[in-house]
Design an enzyme around this catalytic site. Structure first.
Site, PDB file in Angstrom:
ATOM      1  CE  LYS A 159       0.755  -2.392   5.565  1.00  6.13           C
ATOM      2  NZ  LYS A 159       0.111  -3.090   4.452  1.00  6.13           N
TER       3      LYS A 159
HETATM    4  N1  PMP Z   1       1.078  -2.539  -1.749  1.00  2.00           N
HETATM    5  C1  PMP Z   1       0.112  -2.873  -0.895  1.00  2.00           C
HETATM    6  C2  PMP Z   1      -1.292  -2.515  -1.224  1.00  2.00           C
HETATM    7  C3  PMP Z   1       0.417  -3.551   0.291  1.00  2.00           C
HETATM    8  O1  PMP Z   1      -0.548  -3.898   1.148  1.00  2.00           O
HETATM    9  C4  PMP Z   1       1.751  -3.893   0.558  1.00  2.00           C
HETATM   10  C5  PMP Z   1       2.094  -4.629   1.827  1.00  2.00           C
HETATM   11  N2  PMP Z   1       2.352  -3.748   2.880  1.00  2.00           N
HETATM   12  C6  PMP Z   1       2.738  -3.526  -0.371  1.00  2.00           C
HETATM   13  C7  PMP Z   1       2.357  -2.845  -1.511  1.00  2.00           C
HETATM   14  C8  PMP Z   1       4.171  -3.845  -0.129  1.00  2.00           C
HETATM   15  O2  PMP Z   1       4.689  -3.048   0.898  1.00  2.00           O
HETATM   16  P1  PMP Z   1       5.867  -3.574   1.838  1.00  2.00           P
HETATM   17  O3  PMP Z   1       6.934  -4.075   0.943  1.00  2.00           O
HETATM   18  O4  PMP Z   1       6.290  -2.353   2.586  1.00  2.00           O
HETATM   19  O5  PMP Z   1       5.300  -4.618   2.700  1.00  2.00           O
END
Ligand code: PMP
Length: 307
Positions: A159
């Site tokens: 991320k």
């Molecule tokens: N994909 C992307 C590109 C994101 O930015 C996010 C948000 N973090 C998610 C998926 C979903 O991840 P999460 O459920 O861990 O927030």
């Protein structure tokens, strides 16, 4: 979304005033996108504020850092404690928490390892990401002309700030075209994810979501929904999903820390199902919100209470 500019921000181990949480314009991150971060929600449960899946988020932050050879000078437990402190010191209840690790100021040039690593945690109140009525009525999405990063380009499992340049292209395009959100295909042309959300489809009572090899971020909400669905006896399949399945699905919803569980009511102006939130989406939303709001037993041990 409103910042509380009277708040305090955890900056390399110390709390500083909001206005003093600054970096130099020649910091490495400003020029080369060298950051990794998390988005975490804290919910005001009836037993007090509780952070949703804190440890998993902090572990993902460390994993993102590992990919980029960032040696975070704290332990997972220390960052978890600092996050709890940040919520507490700011008197927040329902809030969004943003830890970010980035390459700071020393020299410029692509090679990052001579720049110091900085660690920051901020928190503020943030309502429904895709709009107040989106949770019930759903959003209109469009398939983006921009694809998610191909394997061995930018790692989707990290991320990282730089990945969100790709997300921004898709998000701008979708909003300028009158949609609320974008869905991106992967490099091979199958469904990947939204600009900041994972995606699920329901067809004939089976739940489908793109496999982790299809250029997605392995979302923590995605994992939670998968566990809730299996617990409800719903079959979950992680596989490649062709674009046209988006038009034929009975239900679609997107998941993410910011978006929570948001139904999709149309894709490329084609109505999904009957255009209303479907029964599987509603059932999973109910389970999810009951747990995070403390209305139902936290059997998965997903909540970390602040006090
Ligand atoms: N994909 C992307 C590109 C994101 O930015 C996010 C948000 N973090 C998610 C998926 C979903 O991840 P999460 O459920 O861990 O927030």
């Amino acid at each position: 979304m409103a910042f509380n500019e009277n708040g305090r921000i955890w900056f390399n181990g110390k709390f500083v005033d909001w206005k003093d949480a600054n970096i130099h314009v020649l910091s490495h991150v400003v020029h080369y996108g060298s950051s990794v971060f998390e988005g975490i929600r804290c919910y005001n449960t009836k037993n007090g504020p509780a952070i949703f899946r804190l440890k998993e988020h902090v572990e993902r932050l460390f994993d993102s850092g590992k990919i980029y050879r960032m040696e975070i000078p704290y332990t997972v437990d220390e960052i978890c404690d600092a996050i709890k402190e940040t919520v507490k010191i700011n008197n927040l209840k329902d809030c969004y928490i943003r830890p970010v690790v980035f390459r700071g100021y020393n020299e410029l040039g692509v090679y990052p390892l001579n720049c110091p690593l900085e660690v920051v945690i901020a928190a503020w109140e943030w309502g429904k990401y895709l709009g107040e009525d989106a949770i019930e009525n759903g959003v209109d999405v469009g398939v983006s002309t921009w694809r998610r990063m191909a394997p061995n380009t930018l790692p989707n499992m990290a991320k990282a700030g730089a990945n969100y340049m790709n997300s921004q292209l898709a998000k701008m395009e979708s909003l300028l075209n009158g949609f609320n959100e974008a869905i991106m295909m992967d490099y091979g042309g199958s469904v990947s994810e939204g600009s900041g959300e994972n995606i699920f489809l329901v067809k004939d009572d089976v739940l489908y979501t793109p496999h982790s090899s299809l250029s997605i971020l392995s979302g923590i909400t995605r994992d939670s929904v998968t566990k809730l669905a299996k617990n409800e006896g719903i079959e979950v399949k992680e596989e490649a999903i062709p674009r046209e399945m988006l038009y034929l699905a009975d239900e679609i919803f997107m998941t993410g820390t910011a978006a929570e569980i948001t139904p999709v009511r149309s894709v490329d102006k084609i109505t999904v199902g009957n255009g209303k939130r479907g029964p599987v989406t509603e059932k999973l939303q109910k389970k999810f919100f009951n747990i995070v709001e403390g209305e139902e037993e936290d059997n998965f041990a997903w909540l970390t209470f602040i006090d």
